[in-house]
Scaffold this motif. Structure first.
Motif, PDB file in Angstrom:
ATOM      1  N   MET A   1       0.817  -1.185   0.000  1.00  0.00           N
ATOM      2  CA  MET A   1       0.000   0.000   0.000  1.00  0.00           C
ATOM      3  C   MET A   1       0.872   1.265   0.000  1.00  0.00           C
ATOM      4  SD  MET A   1      -3.257   0.582   2.316  1.00  0.00           S
ATOM      5  CE  MET A   1      -4.482   1.683   1.833  1.00  0.00           C
ATOM      6  N   ILE A   2       1.999   1.205   0.690  1.00  0.00           N
ATOM      7  CA  ILE A   2       2.910   2.358   0.690  1.00  0.00           C
ATOM      8  C   ILE A   2       3.387   2.643  -0.731  1.00  0.00           C
ATOM      9  CG2 ILE A   2       5.188   3.174   1.428  1.00  0.00           C
ATOM     10  CD1 ILE A   2       4.669   1.705   4.085  1.00  0.00           C
ATOM     11  N   ASP A   3       3.738   1.594  -1.456  1.00  0.00           N
ATOM     12  CA  ASP A   3       4.181   1.782  -2.840  1.00  0.00           C
ATOM     13  C   ASP A   3       3.097   2.435  -3.686  1.00  0.00           C
ATOM     14  OD1 ASP A   3       6.637   0.691  -2.271  1.00  0.00           O
ATOM     15  OD2 ASP A   3       6.086  -1.324  -2.942  1.00  0.00           O
ATOM     16  N   TRP A   4       1.836   2.084  -3.422  1.00  0.00           N
ATOM     17  CA  TRP A   4       0.731   2.665  -4.163  1.00  0.00           C
ATOM     18  C   TRP A   4       0.649   4.166  -3.886  1.00  0.00           C
ATOM     19  CZ3 TRP A   4      -3.991   4.976  -2.843  1.00  0.00           C
ATOM     20  CH2 TRP A   4      -4.890   5.120  -3.894  1.00  0.00           C
ATOM     21  N   PHE A   5       0.781   4.562  -2.611  1.00  0.00           N
ATOM     22  CA  PHE A   5       0.732   5.986  -2.270  1.00  0.00           C
ATOM     23  C   PHE A   5       1.941   6.736  -2.832  1.00  0.00           C
ATOM     24  CE2 PHE A   5      -2.537   4.886   0.853  1.00  0.00           C
ATOM     25  CZ  PHE A   5      -3.415   5.940   0.642  1.00  0.00           C
ATOM     26  N   VAL A   6       3.097   6.115  -2.811  1.00  0.00           N
ATOM     27  CA  VAL A   6       4.280   6.737  -3.412  1.00  0.00           C
ATOM     28  C   VAL A   6       4.019   7.000  -4.891  1.00  0.00           C
ATOM     29  CG1 VAL A   6       6.682   6.346  -4.064  1.00  0.00           C
ATOM     30  CG2 VAL A   6       5.928   5.825  -1.745  1.00  0.00           C
ATOM     31  N   HIS A   7       3.455   6.026  -5.563  1.00  0.00           N
ATOM     32  CA  HIS A   7       3.127   6.175  -6.984  1.00  0.00           C
ATOM     33  C   HIS A   7       2.072   7.266  -7.190  1.00  0.00           C
ATOM     34  CE1 HIS A   7       2.624   5.079 -11.171  1.00  0.00           C
ATOM     35  NE2 HIS A   7       1.319   4.983 -10.960  1.00  0.00           N
ATOM     36  N   LEU A   8       1.057   7.293  -6.317  1.00  0.00           N
ATOM     37  CA  LEU A   8      -0.031   8.261  -6.436  1.00  0.00           C
ATOM     38  C   LEU A   8       0.461   9.704  -6.284  1.00  0.00           C
ATOM     39  CD1 LEU A   8      -3.157   8.689  -6.635  1.00  0.00           C
ATOM     40  CD2 LEU A   8      -3.162   8.618  -4.140  1.00  0.00           C
ATOM     41  N   PHE A   9       1.401   9.926  -5.375  1.00  0.00           N
ATOM     42  CA  PHE A   9       1.874  11.281  -5.091  1.00  0.00           C
ATOM     43  C   PHE A   9       3.229  11.599  -5.718  1.00  0.00           C
ATOM     44  CE2 PHE A   9      -1.074  10.499  -1.514  1.00  0.00           C
ATOM     45  CZ  PHE A   9      -1.939  11.555  -1.764  1.00  0.00           C
ATOM     46  N   ARG A  10       3.646  10.861  -6.701  1.00  0.00           N
ATOM     47  CA  ARG A  10       4.955  11.089  -7.318  1.00  0.00           C
ATOM     48  C   ARG A  10       5.060  12.438  -8.027  1.00  0.00           C
ATOM     49  NH1 ARG A  10       2.381   7.739 -10.929  1.00  0.00           N
ATOM     50  NH2 ARG A  10       2.383   8.468 -13.063  1.00  0.00           N
ATOM     51  N   PHE A  11       3.918  13.047  -8.355  1.00  0.00           N
ATOM     52  CA  PHE A  11       3.932  14.345  -9.021  1.00  0.00           C
ATOM     53  C   PHE A  11       4.371  15.475  -8.090  1.00  0.00           C
ATOM     54  CE2 PHE A  11      -0.245  14.032  -7.131  1.00  0.00           C
ATOM     55  CZ  PHE A  11      -0.475  15.306  -6.646  1.00  0.00           C
ATOM     56  N   ILE A  12       4.351  15.255  -6.785  1.00  0.00           N
ATOM     57  CA  ILE A  12       4.754  16.289  -5.832  1.00  0.00           C
ATOM     58  C   ILE A  12       6.279  16.326  -5.767  1.00  0.00           C
ATOM     59  CG2 ILE A  12       4.703  17.047  -3.430  1.00  0.00           C
ATOM     60  CD1 ILE A  12       1.982  15.666  -3.165  1.00  0.00           C
ATOM     61  N   LYS A  13       6.840  17.453  -6.104  1.00  0.00           N
ATOM     62  CA  LYS A  13       8.292  17.636  -6.071  1.00  0.00           C
ATOM     63  C   LYS A  13       8.643  18.557  -4.907  1.00  0.00           C
ATOM     64  CE  LYS A  13       8.814  15.482 -10.018  1.00  0.00           C
ATOM     65  NZ  LYS A  13       8.593  14.080  -9.904  1.00  0.00           N
ATOM     66  N   LEU A  14       9.430  18.057  -3.989  1.00  0.00           N
ATOM     67  CA  LEU A  14       9.843  18.874  -2.854  1.00  0.00           C
ATOM     68  C   LEU A  14      11.121  19.617  -3.244  1.00  0.00           C
ATOM     69  CD1 LEU A  14       9.107  16.288  -0.060  1.00  0.00           C
ATOM     70  CD2 LEU A  14       7.681  18.165  -0.851  1.00  0.00           C
ATOM     71  N   PRO A  15      11.128  20.944  -3.063  1.00  0.00           N
ATOM     72  CA  PRO A  15      12.210  21.763  -3.617  1.00  0.00           C
ATOM     73  C   PRO A  15      13.584  21.539  -2.973  1.00  0.00           C
ATOM     74  CG  PRO A  15      10.738  23.110  -2.291  1.00  0.00           C
ATOM     75  CD  PRO A  15      10.120  21.752  -2.389  1.00  0.00           C
ATOM     76  N   ASN A  16      13.629  21.203  -1.687  1.00  0.00           N
ATOM     77  CA  ASN A  16      14.939  21.050  -1.055  1.00  0.00           C
ATOM     78  C   ASN A  16      14.837  20.152   0.175  1.00  0.00           C
ATOM     79  OD1 ASN A  16      14.150  22.691   1.221  1.00  0.00           O
ATOM     80  ND2 ASN A  16      14.518  24.497  -0.054  1.00  0.00           N
ATOM     81  N   TYR A  17      15.989  19.897   0.751  1.00  0.00           N
ATOM     82  CA  TYR A  17      16.080  18.987   1.892  1.00  0.00           C
ATOM     83  C   TYR A  17      15.344  19.539   3.116  1.00  0.00           C
ATOM     84  CZ  TYR A  17      18.122  15.764   5.245  1.00  0.00           C
ATOM     85  OH  TYR A  17      18.284  14.808   6.213  1.00  0.00           O
ATOM     86  N   GLY A  18      15.371  20.839   3.321  1.00  0.00           N
ATOM     87  CA  GLY A  18      14.695  21.456   4.462  1.00  0.00           C
ATOM     88  C   GLY A  18      13.197  21.215   4.426  1.00  0.00           C
ATOM     89  N   VAL A  19      12.584  21.320   3.254  1.00  0.00           N
ATOM     90  CA  VAL A  19      11.153  21.063   3.109  1.00  0.00           C
ATOM     91  C   VAL A  19      10.869  19.584   3.384  1.00  0.00           C
ATOM     92  CG1 VAL A  19       9.229  21.035   1.464  1.00  0.00           C
ATOM     93  CG2 VAL A  19      10.816  22.969   1.494  1.00  0.00           C
TER      94      VAL A  19
END
Length: 137
Positions: free
Chosen positions: A1-19
């Motif tokens: 199920m975790i893999d499914w959520f990772v796939h579902l939200f892959r469009f979200i790009k986090l700009p840097n390590y702090g975020v």
């Protein structure tokens, strides 16, 4: 199920390590609230919290303190297994270590600073909770 959520939200790009770190800390707080409700509702628990609650009950140490100890122990075991069988560190990074160190402490803070919420979840009279040990029933 975790893999499914990772796939579902892959469009979200986090700009840097702090975020990324900030979102990890927010998720740890949410996790701690979930554990707080799970343990204090006196219902069926997941394996990690169940074994921690059993140890807490047996040695008469507050659940929040025992959770930190149990989580750190599990992280150490995961690191050892990873290094022994994978010859590299697999699956354990900063978020895992932060979660092990912080989630139990946050559960303790919730219990200490929100006694009315703790009483409501337990369905008891509102009394301040200090260094709680799982009830002997």
């Amino acid at each position: 199920m975790i893999d499914w959520f990772v796939h579902l939200f892959r469009f979200i790009k986090l700009p840097n390590y702090g975020v990324q770190l900030g979102l990890t800390l927010i998720s740890i707080v949410l996790l701690a609230f979930g554990v707080f409700f799970e343990v204090n509702s006196r219902t069926l628990m997941m394996a990690g919290e169940g074994i921690t609650a059993a140890f807490s009950f047996r040695v008469k140490i507050a659940f929040a303190r025992m959770k930190v100890r149990a989580d750190v122990t599990m992280v150490i075991v995961a690191i050892a297994i990873s290094l022994i069988f994978g010859h590299q560190l697999i699956g354990v990074r900063e978020g895992t270590i932060l979660s092990a160190l912080l989630s139990g402490r946050i559960v303790g803070l919730i219990e200490a600073h929100l006694p009315r919420l703790t009483a409501w979840v337990r369905e008891t009279k509102s009394e301040p909770v200090t260094e709680q040990v799982v009830d002997e029933q």
